[in-house]
Design a protein around this motif. Structure first.
Motif, PDB file in Angstrom:
ATOM      1  N   GLN A 240      39.177  30.270  39.396  1.00 30.07           N
ATOM      2  CA  GLN A 240      40.316  29.358  39.282  1.00 30.07           C
ATOM      3  C   GLN A 240      40.701  29.110  37.824  1.00 30.07           C
ATOM      4  O   GLN A 240      41.881  29.048  37.477  1.00 30.07           O
ATOM      5  CB  GLN A 240      40.010  28.034  39.989  1.00 30.07           C
ATOM      6  CG  GLN A 240      39.907  28.195  41.502  1.00 30.07           C
ATOM      7  CD  GLN A 240      39.601  26.882  42.220  1.00 30.07           C
ATOM      8  OE1 GLN A 240      39.781  25.800  41.655  1.00 30.07           O
ATOM      9  NE2 GLN A 240      39.141  26.965  43.449  1.00 30.07           N
ATOM     10  N   ILE A 241      39.671  28.964  36.981  1.00 28.25           N
ATOM     11  CA  ILE A 241      39.965  28.733  35.559  1.00 28.25           C
ATOM     12  C   ILE A 241      40.711  29.935  34.990  1.00 28.25           C
ATOM     13  O   ILE A 241      41.698  29.788  34.248  1.00 28.25           O
ATOM     14  CB  ILE A 241      38.653  28.468  34.772  1.00 28.25           C
ATOM     15  CG1 ILE A 241      38.076  27.113  35.174  1.00 28.25           C
ATOM     16  CG2 ILE A 241      38.891  28.532  33.263  1.00 28.25           C
ATOM     17  CD1 ILE A 241      36.673  26.840  34.675  1.00 28.25           C
ATOM     18  N   THR A 242      40.263  31.140  35.370  1.00 34.96           N
ATOM     19  CA  THR A 242      40.917  32.348  34.884  1.00 34.96           C
ATOM     20  C   THR A 242      42.385  32.384  35.331  1.00 34.96           C
ATOM     21  O   THR A 242      43.275  32.693  34.531  1.00 34.96           O
ATOM     22  CB  THR A 242      40.174  33.602  35.401  1.00 34.96           C
ATOM     23  OG1 THR A 242      38.786  33.418  35.133  1.00 34.96           O
ATOM     24  CG2 THR A 242      40.658  34.861  34.718  1.00 34.96           C
ATOM     25  N   LEU A 243      42.620  32.020  36.603  1.00 36.02           N
ATOM     26  CA  LEU A 243      44.003  31.973  37.098  1.00 36.02           C
ATOM     27  C   LEU A 243      44.845  31.039  36.229  1.00 36.02           C
ATOM     28  O   LEU A 243      45.910  31.404  35.724  1.00 36.02           O
ATOM     29  CB  LEU A 243      44.043  31.476  38.551  1.00 36.02           C
ATOM     30  CG  LEU A 243      43.687  32.468  39.664  1.00 36.02           C
ATOM     31  CD1 LEU A 243      43.643  31.739  41.010  1.00 36.02           C
ATOM     32  CD2 LEU A 243      44.715  33.604  39.717  1.00 36.02           C
ATOM     33  N   LEU A 244      44.330  29.816  36.044  1.00 35.50           N
ATOM     34  CA  LEU A 244      45.090  28.812  35.304  1.00 35.50           C
ATOM     35  C   LEU A 244      45.334  29.238  33.863  1.00 35.50           C
ATOM     36  O   LEU A 244      46.421  29.047  33.324  1.00 35.50           O
ATOM     37  CB  LEU A 244      44.375  27.455  35.354  1.00 35.50           C
ATOM     38  CG  LEU A 244      44.253  26.831  36.753  1.00 35.50           C
ATOM     39  CD1 LEU A 244      43.463  25.533  36.693  1.00 35.50           C
ATOM     40  CD2 LEU A 244      45.633  26.570  37.363  1.00 35.50           C
ATOM     41  N   GLU A 245      44.318  29.828  33.255  1.00 33.38           N
ATOM     42  CA  GLU A 245      44.457  30.281  31.871  1.00 33.38           C
ATOM     43  C   GLU A 245      45.524  31.367  31.750  1.00 33.38           C
ATOM     44  O   GLU A 245      46.180  31.500  30.727  1.00 33.38           O
ATOM     45  CB  GLU A 245      43.119  30.797  31.345  1.00 33.38           C
ATOM     46  CG  GLU A 245      42.145  29.683  30.982  1.00 33.38           C
ATOM     47  CD  GLU A 245      42.610  28.887  29.767  1.00 33.38           C
ATOM     48  OE1 GLU A 245      42.898  29.491  28.721  1.00 33.38           O
ATOM     49  OE2 GLU A 245      42.717  27.642  29.881  1.00 33.38           O
ATOM     50  N   ASN A 246      45.677  32.154  32.821  1.00 33.11           N
ATOM     51  CA  ASN A 246      46.701  33.210  32.819  1.00 33.11           C
ATOM     52  C   ASN A 246      48.060  32.692  33.256  1.00 33.11           C
ATOM     53  O   ASN A 246      48.993  33.465  33.439  1.00 33.11           O
ATOM     54  CB  ASN A 246      46.291  34.361  33.746  1.00 33.11           C
ATOM     55  CG  ASN A 246      45.104  35.107  33.195  1.00 33.11           C
ATOM     56  OD1 ASN A 246      44.842  35.042  31.992  1.00 33.11           O
ATOM     57  ND2 ASN A 246      44.369  35.797  34.051  1.00 33.11           N
ATOM     58  N   GLY A 247      48.132  31.399  33.506  1.00 31.60           N
ATOM     59  CA  GLY A 247      49.393  30.809  33.912  1.00 31.60           C
ATOM     60  C   GLY A 247      49.717  31.024  35.393  1.00 31.60           C
ATOM     61  O   GLY A 247      50.833  30.788  35.836  1.00 31.60           O
ATOM     62  N   ASP A 248      48.716  31.456  36.178  1.00 27.10           N
ATOM     63  CA  ASP A 248      48.924  31.640  37.620  1.00 27.10           C
ATOM     64  C   ASP A 248      48.471  30.396  38.376  1.00 27.10           C
ATOM     65  O   ASP A 248      47.557  29.710  37.941  1.00 27.10           O
ATOM     66  CB  ASP A 248      48.124  32.845  38.129  1.00 27.10           C
ATOM     67  CG  ASP A 248      48.593  34.139  37.494  1.00 27.10           C
ATOM     68  OD1 ASP A 248      49.811  34.251  37.259  1.00 27.10           O
ATOM     69  OD2 ASP A 248      47.739  35.013  37.209  1.00 27.10           O
ATOM     70  N   PRO A 249      49.123  30.110  39.516  1.00 24.33           N
ATOM     71  CA  PRO A 249      48.699  28.918  40.264  1.00 24.33           C
ATOM     72  C   PRO A 249      47.465  29.208  41.123  1.00 24.33           C
ATOM     73  O   PRO A 249      47.213  30.352  41.504  1.00 24.33           O
ATOM     74  CB  PRO A 249      49.904  28.647  41.173  1.00 24.33           C
ATOM     75  CG  PRO A 249      50.521  29.997  41.386  1.00 24.33           C
ATOM     76  CD  PRO A 249      50.250  30.796  40.146  1.00 24.33           C
ATOM     77  N   VAL A 250      46.699  28.135  41.403  1.00 23.75           N
ATOM     78  CA  VAL A 250      45.625  28.240  42.390  1.00 23.75           C
ATOM     79  C   VAL A 250      46.268  27.941  43.739  1.00 23.75           C
ATOM     80  O   VAL A 250      47.039  26.993  43.855  1.00 23.75           O
ATOM     81  CB  VAL A 250      44.500  27.217  42.104  1.00 23.75           C
ATOM     82  CG1 VAL A 250      43.491  27.187  43.243  1.00 23.75           C
ATOM     83  CG2 VAL A 250      43.824  27.534  40.785  1.00 23.75           C
ATOM     84  N   ILE A 251      46.004  28.774  44.718  1.00 22.29           N
ATOM     85  CA  ILE A 251      46.602  28.545  46.035  1.00 22.29           C
ATOM     86  C   ILE A 251      45.578  27.859  46.935  1.00 22.29           C
ATOM     87  O   ILE A 251      44.419  28.267  46.993  1.00 22.29           O
ATOM     88  CB  ILE A 251      47.039  29.885  46.670  1.00 22.29           C
ATOM     89  CG1 ILE A 251      48.093  30.540  45.765  1.00 22.29           C
ATOM     90  CG2 ILE A 251      47.569  29.680  48.076  1.00 22.29           C
ATOM     91  CD1 ILE A 251      48.303  32.009  46.046  1.00 22.29           C
ATOM     92  N   SER A 252      46.033  26.790  47.615  1.00 24.93           N
ATOM     93  CA  SER A 252      45.144  26.121  48.578  1.00 24.93           C
ATOM     94  C   SER A 252      44.870  27.079  49.721  1.00 24.93           C
ATOM     95  O   SER A 252      45.790  27.466  50.432  1.00 24.93           O
ATOM     96  CB  SER A 252      45.847  24.902  49.174  1.00 24.93           C
ATOM     97  OG  SER A 252      45.785  23.859  48.285  1.00 24.93           O
TER      98      SER A 252
END
Ligand code: ADP
Ligand code: MG
Length: 489
Positions: A240-252
């Motif tokens: 999740q951190i990697t997603l956020l750092e890349n500007g991608d959303p975390v999907i529920s």
């Protein structure tokens, strides 16, 4: 690199733990609830949801859930209803699961944990509710068909739901361990994770430190070991951190953990989830827990691990670590209690439990229930050592292994037969000493000339000649006395 980035984030975890209750019959009918029967051998008409059949409440299930609530300091709901949670699944014969949505049997409470660095923390619970387990779908390899086993359908469960207050994977594993310890102490669930009697879903999100709102959460389903929970939370947090750092959303979404590669994989997103259309089950009457019933259950509560731990620390003067180790398993704690009741030697008993008893159990992979020496016999052995009737070494190396083989044997009698009792009969010692002094007149002379170190040589001889254990302090005193009585010429 990721470590430095991860420092900016806080991990947030909430657990949902399912524990199968150890009742003989199912939650809403009299089919056996036991594990391991031949497929579909424990399925009556109610389990299979034949038309016109009606569920009936198992009373013991309510008592077990209340016990867990009391153990977690939760508030017990006195008036409960059961709700239908509607969804379609092949192993759910009714097309709905009976659960408690609006009136969970317990609200609030907490689970106490202690992390490796010694921090104590109470993890708040949201609720504990009752529900029925579903059946099992089996997908045999190389076969097109899915097989269904309904034995598990209707097995009683409690679901323990924590607040999102867990912040490391270690804490998540500790909460689960503590829950397993509690259900085992209460004897309401065997806690066997391999057989699935205790299962854990972990909800994981991350947020930048200091950020007030919680992040989007991902639910990881059905993990069956402490280690896998820890691995899954670690993996998921980094993902999740990697997603956020890349500007991608975390999907529920709901994800599954693959223990082979240690990764989580998406199963379904929240949007695809059913609307469960909860509504009160009209076939079951509400459960009312009266003061008298609650009081009765309170009286049945056994001593819990924390109570015993406190008792061992304050009453028995043991260290925190000793008390923790001794209360890890209920049977061990109770065995230790019996030792203490028999001989009152708290510290010595603890040393034996942590030392010789533990190593022999590890060696044979014995549960304490496989350990055949009765607490009375072991307490006697420990007492004999404390009273110096037997040396510690002889007790650990010879008497203890012998007693494990012949647990019915009498401790002192066996010690005598094995020649383990120290010779502290001065008559016998004096006889041996006289014999030795007579044999070594030159050495005696040297002694009188001032070579006092020669005593060690006499003691050596004494050890060689006495088959039994010698009380060395006494022997030494007698030897010096005898030497002084011999004349020095
Ligand atoms: P849902 O309605 O999706 O089932 P709940 O609010 O009932 O969610 O919570 C289910 C579990 O998820 C609880 O254990 C709760 O602590 C946890 N949880 C809720 N929100 C979060 C979050 N943002 N991050 C991590 N865990 C969460
Ligand atoms: Mg929920």
């Amino acid at each position: 690199m990721i470590d430095r980035v991860a420092e900016k984030y806080e991990i947030v975890v909430g657990l949902e733990v399912h524990a199968q209750l150890l009742t003989r019959s199912k939650i809403f009918n009299s089919d056996p609830a036991s594990y391991g029967g031949a497929p579909n051998s424990q399925v009556g008409v109610i389990t299979l949801a034949h038309p016109g059949t009606l569920p009936k409440q198992n009373k013991l299930v309510v008592e077990y859930a209340v016990k867990m609530g009391l153990a977690c300091h939760a508030t017990i709901s006195r008036h409960q209803i059961f709700d239908r949670k509607n969804y379609f699944y092949p192993d759910l014969p009714k097309g709905y699961q009976i659960t408690q949505d609006r009136t969970p049997i317990c609200r609030g409470g907490y689970i106490s944990i202690k992390t490796k660095d010694g921090k104590e923390k109470n993890i708040l619970l949201n609720r504990i509710h009752l529900e029925e387990d579903a059946g099992k779908s089996i997908h045999p390899e190389n076969e097109e068909d899915t097989l269904l086993d309904f034995n598990r359908a209707g097995v009683p469960l409690i679901e323990i739901v924590t607040e999102p207050e867990i912040h490391t994977s270690e804490e998540a594993a500790l909460v689960l361990m503590e829950i397993r310890k509690l259900v085992r102490y209460l004897e309401i669930c065997d806690g066997n994770m391999e057989e699935g009697s205790l299962r854990c879903d972990a909800n994981v999100s991350v947020r930048q430190k200091g950020h007030p709102a919680l992040g989007k959460k991902v639910e990881i389903k059905n993990m069956n070991s402490f280690k896998n929970v820890q691995r899954a939370v670690d993996y998921e947090a980094i993902r999740q951190i990697t997603l956020l750092e890349n500007g991608d959303p975390v999907i529920s979404e709901t994800r599954t953990f693959n223990m082979q590669d240690g990764k989580t994989y998406g199963m379904r997103t929240k949007e695809e989830l059913n609307d469960y259309r909860y509504f009160p089950d009209p076939d079951l009457s509400p459960v009312e827990i009266s003061d008298a019933w609650l009081h009765q259950i309170q009286l049945l509560m056994p001593a819990l691990p924390n109570d015993l731990k406190e008792k061992f620390i304050h009453q028995y003067q043991l260290s925190e670590n000793e008390a923790l180790a001794l209360t890890e398993e209920k049977e061990v704690a109770l065995y230790f209690e019996k030792l203490c009741a028999a001989n009152g030697l708290f510290k010595e008993n603890s040393n034996w439990m942590m030392g010789p008893v533990k190593s022999v159990r590890n060696q044979h992979k014995w549960l304490i229930t496989d350990f055949r020496l009765s607490p009375a016999t072991l307490a006697e052995l420990i007492r004999c050592v404390a009273e110096k009737k037997i040396s510690h070494t002889a007790a650990v190396q010879q008497l203890f292994p012998y007693l494990l083989k012949f647990p019915q044997a009498d401790v002192m009698q066996t010690a005598k037969e094995l020649n383990l009792l120290p010779v502290n009969d001065t008559g016998e010692l004096d006889k041996l000493i006289a014999e030795i002094l007579k044999e070594f007149p030159l050495k005696v002379e040297e002694y009188h000339k001032g070579k006092k170190g020669i005593v060690a040589m006499f003691m050596g001889e004494l050890k060689k000649r006495s088959q039994a254990q010698v009380d060395y302090k006494l022997a030494n005193d007698r030897l010096i006395m005898k030497l002084s009585q011999t004349d020095g010429r």
